[in-house]
Motif scaffolding. Structure first.
Motif: not given
Length: 323
Positions: A83-90, A97-99, A239-241
């Motif tokens: 998720t951190r690698a998806m860009g600043a917004r994500a 997300t990980s939770l 959300i998808t991830l």
């Protein structure tokens, strides 16, 4: 597939009834009371009666708890990094997300579904895995997020631990009603102790209410989650991830980890491990994300999406395991 869907469908119907009831304010206001009843009375009674009624258990396989904890925590870390690698917004929503991608509804969904598909012999496995999963997240996430966000304040971690974190850990581990009820049940099963019939029947009556009331409460909890989703501002890729990891990747990774240990675990524990991993996100992810991340909308979106998708994915997983 159809027979398994028929077995599990009543649970989703009860959840849907709870969701429909949630349109009325009187039921939404009752949600906290229902959750308290399930947590302190219904689920502990259900676990106690299920363990007592189960066929004689062969114990807990040595690899079961490390496997359940290891796969879940590994995927939690990987999901956070992805998720951190998806860009600043994500990236700002990496923690929720990980939770939501790994903290499953192992109590209200997992235990009854595992017992209804695998059989009463899965009671011990389902109970132990439920406790393992909840203790990791009910204690770990508050501690990690408090430290990571600098919420310890000027007094430092020790003061935060004493005032905020220790009460959470104490409640989740030492005073956990399910843990206490399982300990009591094992004391009866493994020793000459006997429970008077009038007491065991009373506990069983309370336990019989656990599943429908819990599922009804989950349906009610979908309303605040949906309100968070409707407010917008949540990245669709996250959300998808999160949804994909929770309902597809986590059960698949658990199954792959179980395969080389199948003889050691036995069919009951192997099936319980995979089914518990296949459960959608716990409603607690929304509560935790609101409290420790300041915004529960992303966790809520993953919770809603995963719960809807699990109507198909859980029967598929159960059917696959029982082939």
């Amino acid at each position: 597939m159809l027979s398994m869907l028929t077995t599990i469908a009543p649970m989703f119907i009860v959840l849907a009834v709870g969701f429909l009831a949630g349109f009325a304010a009187r039921f939404r206001q009752a949600q906290s009371g229902l959750n308290a009843f399930v947590f302190y009375f219904g689920l502990p009674s259900f676990v106690f009666s299920a363990v007592l009624a189960a066929p004689p258990a062969q114990g807990v396989p040595a690899a079961a708890i490390p496997l359940a904890a290891g796969v879940t925590l590994m995927l939690s870390v990987l999901t956070y990094a992805a998720t951190r690698a998806m860009g600043a917004r994500a990236a700002s929503g990496a923690a929720p997300t990980s939770l939501a991608a790994t903290f499953g509804n192992v109590g209200y969904f997992g235990m009854p579904i595992t017992l209804s598909t695998v059989g009463p012999e899965a009671a011990l496995a389902a109970g132990v895995l439920h406790l393992t999963h909840n203790m990791i997240y009910m204690t770990g996430y508050p501690v990690v997020r408090t430290v990571a966000t600098g919420a310890t304040g000027p007094a430092g971690f020790r003061a935060a631990w004493r005032r905020r974190l220790w009460p959470i850990v104490r409640k989740a581990v030492l005073l956990n009603p399910v843990a206490l009820s399982m300990a009591a049940a094992l004391a009866v099963v493994l020793t000459p102790l006997a429970v008077p019939e009038v007491l065991s029947e009373s506990v069983a009556m309370v336990g019989d209410t656990a599943v429908p009331v819990a599922l009804f409460a989950v349906g009610l909890a979908m309303h605040p989650a949906l309100e968070g989703v409707r407010s917008g501002g949540v990245p669709k890729r996250a959300i998808t991830l999160g949804t994909a990891v929770k309902i597809l990747v986590l059960p698949l990774a658990t199954w792959l980890a179980v395969l080389p240990l199948a003889d050691h675990l036995g069919p009951v524990w192997a099936a319980a491990l995979v089914l518990m991993a296949a459960m959608p996100s716990s409603t607690t992810v929304f509560v935790f994300s609101e409290e420790y991340d300041g915004d529960g909308r992303l966790a809520a979106a993953i919770l809603v999406a995963g719960t809807l998708a699990s109507i198909l994915t859980i029967p598929l997983a159960a059917e696959f395991l029982l082939l």
